[in-house]
Design an enzyme around this catalytic site. Structure first.
Site, short mmCIF file in Angstrom:
data_model
loop_
_atom_site.label_atom_id
_atom_site.label_comp_id
_atom_site.label_asym_id
_atom_site.label_seq_id
_atom_site.Cartn_x
_atom_site.Cartn_y
_atom_site.Cartn_z
N ILE A 1 5.87 -3.42 -7.64
CA ILE A 1 5.13 -2.19 -7.93
C ILE A 1 5.68 -1.07 -7.04
O ILE A 1 5.51 -1.10 -5.82
CB ILE A 1 3.62 -2.38 -7.63
N ARG A 2 6.34 -0.11 -7.64
CA ARG A 2 7.00 0.95 -6.87
C ARG A 2 7.68 0.34 -5.64
O ARG A 2 7.46 0.75 -4.50
CB ARG A 2 6.00 2.03 -6.47
N GLY B 1 0.86 -1.18 0.00
CA GLY B 1 0.00 0.00 0.00
C GLY B 1 0.89 1.21 0.00
O GLY B 1 1.89 1.26 -0.71
N GLU B 2 0.57 2.16 0.85
CA GLU B 2 1.38 3.37 0.95
C GLU B 2 1.90 3.45 2.38
O GLU B 2 1.11 3.66 3.31
CB GLU B 2 0.50 4.57 0.57
N SER B 3 3.20 3.28 2.54
CA SER B 3 3.74 3.14 3.89
C SER B 3 3.53 4.39 4.74
O SER B 3 3.33 4.29 5.96
CB SER B 3 5.22 2.79 3.84
N GLU C 1 0.60 -11.78 -3.12
CA GLU C 1 -0.87 -11.82 -3.06
C GLU C 1 -1.51 -11.47 -4.40
O GLU C 1 -2.71 -11.59 -4.58
CB GLU C 1 -1.38 -10.90 -1.93
N CYS D 1 6.07 -5.39 0.53
CA CYS D 1 6.22 -4.06 -0.08
C CYS D 1 6.11 -2.94 0.98
O CYS D 1 7.03 -2.80 1.76
CB CYS D 1 5.23 -3.91 -1.22
N HIS E 1 4.91 -8.68 -4.52
CA HIS E 1 3.51 -8.88 -4.09
C HIS E 1 2.99 -10.29 -4.38
O HIS E 1 2.25 -10.49 -5.34
CB HIS E 1 2.60 -7.89 -4.83
N1 GLN Z 1 5.95 2.84 -2.77
C1 GLN Z 1 5.11 2.45 -1.67
C2 GLN Z 1 5.60 3.08 -0.37
O1 GLN Z 1 6.58 3.72 -0.34
C3 GLN Z 1 5.06 0.94 -1.53
C4 GLN Z 1 4.44 0.35 -2.77
C5 GLN Z 1 3.69 -0.90 -2.55
O2 GLN Z 1 3.39 -1.31 -1.44
N2 GLN Z 1 3.33 -1.51 -3.66
O3 GLN Z 1 4.97 2.92 0.63
#
Ligand code: GLN
Length: 198
Positions: A135-136, A47-49, A174, A79, A172
């Protein structure tokens, strides 16, 4: 029945839940500290940390996760979850949970457009290679003592590591139909339960 929680404040917790349910695990969404008392293992999803870190404070669950990790509960961060487990980050934000002996850099493989897939050899789960979806993705900048590398990219970058009861992946699992890394984590949880009973 084994009960595994998925931290469900933000990110792709639903995908982890589905994966575990398909593997006959009682999978529950975790938002409150007291819910941690009822589970055998925890997944911190992607997600977005920065958002996850803020919500951990708002839901007042951060310290309880740290306590559970230190008491031996298996925790797997994927991630953004891997970012949260790190000891420190090369980024200003967020403040991680400081549970694993790792230094992590967020978005180190590039922006959304640089997301990629690669087949990873992971001895612990056997053949064939595991199709990792990045992903990112964050990158391990430093792996300290006690941290075992379970999988790395062709360029030698570690992407799946374990330190005792803690597991972290920059990709990921999942989001794939391949359940082997979830099964590996389930084994970690089962082993912990039998250790606790001895
Ligand atoms: N780039 C996201 C972050 O810095 C992590 C990306 C992800 O969980 N797919 O939190």
């Amino acid at each position: 029945m084994l009960k595994i929680g998925i931290l469900a404040v933000q990110g792709d917790f639903a995908e982890h839940k589905l994966m575990l349910t398909n593997l006959d695990i009682d999978a529950v969404e975790i938002r409150l500290p007291e819910q941690l008392e009822d589970i055998d293992g925890l997944i911190i999803p992607g997600g977005e940390s920065t958002t996850i870190a803020q919500l951990l404070n708002i839901f007042d669950i951060k310290n309880s996760i740290i306590t559970k990790a230190k008491s031996g509960m298996p925790i797997w961060g994927t991630c953004a979850g891997m970012i949260m487990l790190a000891n420190s980050l090369t980024d200003k934000r967020p403040t991680p949970l400081k549970l694993m002996n790792t230094v992590v850099s967020r978005n180190a493989f590039g922006r959304q457009i640089d997301s990629f897939e690669e087949n990873i050899e992971i001895k612990a789960i056997g053949h064939p290679k595991y199709r990792g979806i990045f992903i990112r993705a964050p990158m391990f900048i430093q792996i300290g003592e006690g941290v075992e590398v379970l999988g790395k990219l062709n360029d030698d970058n570690p992407v799946l590591v374990r330190e005792k009861n803690l597991l972290a992946s920059s990709f990921h699992p999942e989001l794939t139909p391949d359940t082997r890394i979830h099964e590996y984590f389930i084994k970690m949880v089962k082993n912990q339960i039998s250790n606790d009973n001895n």
